[in-house]
Motif scaffolding. Structure first.
Motif, PDB file in Angstrom:
ATOM      1  N   ASN A   1       0.812  -1.220   0.000  1.00 16.78           N
ATOM      2  CA  ASN A   1       0.000   0.000   0.000  1.00 16.78           C
ATOM      3  C   ASN A   1       0.848   1.275   0.000  1.00 16.78           C
ATOM      4  O   ASN A   1       0.304   2.381   0.101  1.00 16.78           O
ATOM      5  CB  ASN A   1      -0.928   0.007   1.206  1.00 16.78           C
ATOM      6  N   LEU A   2       2.176   1.126  -0.088  1.00 20.22           N
ATOM      7  CA  LEU A   2       3.060   2.289  -0.189  1.00 20.22           C
ATOM      8  C   LEU A   2       3.215   2.694  -1.648  1.00 20.22           C
ATOM      9  O   LEU A   2       3.131   1.856  -2.543  1.00 20.22           O
ATOM     10  CB  LEU A   2       4.436   1.953   0.406  1.00 20.22           C
TER      11      LEU A   2
ATOM     12  N   ASP B   1       3.321  12.114  -4.345  1.00 17.29           N
ATOM     13  CA  ASP B   1       4.551  12.618  -4.943  1.00 17.29           C
ATOM     14  C   ASP B   1       5.781  11.823  -4.524  1.00 17.29           C
ATOM     15  O   ASP B   1       6.909  12.201  -4.841  1.00 17.29           O
ATOM     16  CB  ASP B   1       4.754  14.087  -4.562  1.00 17.29           C
ATOM     17  N   ALA B   2       5.582  10.700  -3.825  1.00 22.21           N
ATOM     18  CA  ALA B   2       6.700   9.899  -3.325  1.00 22.21           C
ATOM     19  C   ALA B   2       7.022   8.769  -4.303  1.00 22.21           C
ATOM     20  O   ALA B   2       6.152   8.311  -5.046  1.00 22.21           O
ATOM     21  CB  ALA B   2       6.361   9.334  -1.957  1.00 22.21           C
TER      22      ALA B   2
ATOM     23  N   CYS C   1       8.134   5.024   2.182  1.00 21.96           N
ATOM     24  CA  CYS C   1       7.203   5.297   3.279  1.00 21.96           C
ATOM     25  C   CYS C   1       7.135   6.787   3.587  1.00 21.96           C
ATOM     26  O   CYS C   1       6.744   7.163   4.692  1.00 21.96           O
ATOM     27  CB  CYS C   1       7.600   4.503   4.524  1.00 21.96           C
ATOM     28  N   TRP C   2       7.531   7.616   2.643  1.00 23.89           N
ATOM     29  CA  TRP C   2       7.524   9.048   2.885  1.00 23.89           C
ATOM     30  C   TRP C   2       6.147   9.495   3.382  1.00 23.89           C
ATOM     31  O   TRP C   2       5.114   9.196   2.786  1.00 23.89           O
ATOM     32  CB  TRP C   2       7.866   9.809   1.612  1.00 23.89           C
TER      33      TRP C   2
ATOM     34  N   TYR D   1      16.744  12.217  -0.845  1.00 26.76           N
ATOM     35  CA  TYR D   1      16.879  11.319   0.285  1.00 26.76           C
ATOM     36  C   TYR D   1      15.495  11.008   0.878  1.00 26.76           C
ATOM     37  O   TYR D   1      14.463  11.412   0.341  1.00 26.76           O
ATOM     38  CB  TYR D   1      17.757  11.963   1.357  1.00 26.76           C
ATOM     39  N   TYR D   2      15.534  10.320   2.016  1.00 28.29           N
ATOM     40  CA  TYR D   2      14.308   9.971   2.731  1.00 28.29           C
ATOM     41  C   TYR D   2      13.423  11.197   2.934  1.00 28.29           C
ATOM     42  O   TYR D   2      13.885  12.285   3.285  1.00 28.29           O
ATOM     43  CB  TYR D   2      14.675   9.356   4.086  1.00 28.29           C
ATOM     44  N   ASN D   3      12.148  10.983   2.711  1.00 29.31           N
ATOM     45  CA  ASN D   3      11.107  11.990   2.924  1.00 29.31           C
ATOM     46  C   ASN D   3      11.274  13.222   2.046  1.00 29.31           C
ATOM     47  O   ASN D   3      10.797  14.307   2.384  1.00 29.31           O
ATOM     48  CB  ASN D   3      11.015  12.392   4.400  1.00 29.31           C
ATOM     49  N   GLY D   4      11.983  13.050   0.907  1.00 27.12           N
ATOM     50  CA  GLY D   4      12.038  14.119  -0.082  1.00 27.12           C
ATOM     51  C   GLY D   4      13.111  15.157   0.118  1.00 27.12           C
ATOM     52  O   GLY D   4      13.108  16.190  -0.575  1.00 27.12           O
TER      53      GLY D   4
END
Length: 342
Positions: A10-11, A16-17, A22-23, A140-143
């Motif tokens: 479900n990710l 926009d990720a 998992c952002w 990187y992680y979370n944009g």
């Protein structure tokens, strides 16, 4: 209680990720998360992890800086070792070896000071979230943008200091001993080759060690490479030139398994945790998925020989584990500073 976290299938939850990331999962009140999968270690899970402390055997980092110095072992305590900071003796190309200088008669007195210049991607180490970006997006992680974090240094939010300020890493560690598993099942492999440890083998180790994988666990996989390094195997020379390394096979199914088990971090005695190249000839897929996608730190080149011995002696493959990272503002990685307690 139902799992409050989305399944991998479900990710992503943000439009926009990148796929499989998992952002946004751990963001709260409009604040962008910087801890990634360490969020799986809740206060309740950390308190429960203290139950792993049963025999009082402290597994600490106490190897000397130089492998030429004598190594003292306590008769009471056994050690989850870091490799000496100058091992492997040949650092990855482009990285500087350890420089250790002793200053005698410092300050005009009979005392000494020393200076240590170390690259945090040498010897036993934890990759922080600024180590490997999503390659196609340069994020990187979370944009967090590579240009902002590394080039202009205007966004240092994912630096290794964030883990330090969080209070480090503490929780339940579990060891999957592939050396022992391979010997029991007649599996022949070369620690200096691109051998892929499969998800099926990981499941087999979990079953044979009678482990239950829990939310917030820190997964450690022993391949036997640290044993070869400790034995001064001559093949360690030219380790990097071969471009072939043992490790966990980063198939899409394995990456999905890592997320759906809600692991907090992963580590190994291997060069990169993942097999290089992977069985499908891909390169660094797990680094991109874990560091950039999940915000999951990766430990590499741990010396796991003594830890494995204690685990086998006690027939118990779980323990309390702590990591105290370097507190370097905007830092990329950290030397291990890892301790396990049985």
């Amino acid at each position: 209680m139902s799992n409050p976290f989305p399944l991998y299938k479900n990710l992503p939850i943000r439009h926009d990720a990148p796929a499989g990331s998992c952002w946004g999962v751990f963001d709260k009140n409009g604040v962008r998360d910087v801890y990634g999968t360490l969020n799986f270690i809740t206060p309740e899970i950390l308190v429960a992890a203290k139950q792993e402390i049963q025999t009082g055997e402290s597994v600490v980092l106490k190897y000397p800086i130089s492998h030429e110095a004598p190594i003292e072992r306590s008769q009471t305590f056994d050690c989850l070792h870091s490799l000496p900071l100058d091992q492997p003796s040949e650092p990855c190309p482009g990285r500087q070896p350890l420089k250790h200088t002793i200053h005698a008669r410092a300050h005009g007195m009979f005392c000494a000071d020393d200076e240590i210049h170390v690259n945090t991607q040498a010897s036993s180490q934890w990759d922080g979230l600024l180590h490997y970006a999503n390659q196609s997006r340069e994020e990187y992680y979370n944009g967090v943008k590579y240009a902002d974090a590394v080039e202009s240094r205007t966004d240092q939010s994912l630096g290794i200091h964030a883990i330090s300020e969080r209070g480090g890493i503490a929780g339940r560690g579990i060891l999957l001993d592939f050396v022992r598993y391979g010997e029991r099942h007649g599996i022949k492999y070369d620690v200096f080759a691109s051998y892929p440890i499969t998800l099926e083998q990981i499941s087999g180790m979990i079953a044979e060690e009678n482990l239950d994988v829990r939310q917030g666990d820190i997964l450690i996989v022993r391949t036997g490479l640290s044993r070869a390094i400790r034995a001064s195997d001559p093949r360690i020379q030219g380790l990097w030139d071969r471009g072939a390394h043992i490790g966990v096979d980063p198939t899409p199914e394995l990456i999905e398994w890592l997320w759906d088990r809600n692991l907090a971090a992963i580590a190994s005695d291997a060069v990169a945790f993942e097999c290089i190249p992977a069985s499908d000839k891909s390169f660094m897929r797990l680094h991109e998925a874990c560091l950039a996608g999940f915000g999951m730190s990766i430990g590499e080149l741990f010396d796991l020989e003594a830890l494995a011995a204690v685990a086998e002696k006690n027939n118990r493959w779980s323990f309390f584990l702590t990591v105290c990272p370097l507190n370097v503002q905007g830092g990329v990685a950290t030397i291990a500073n890892t301790m396990a307690i049985f």
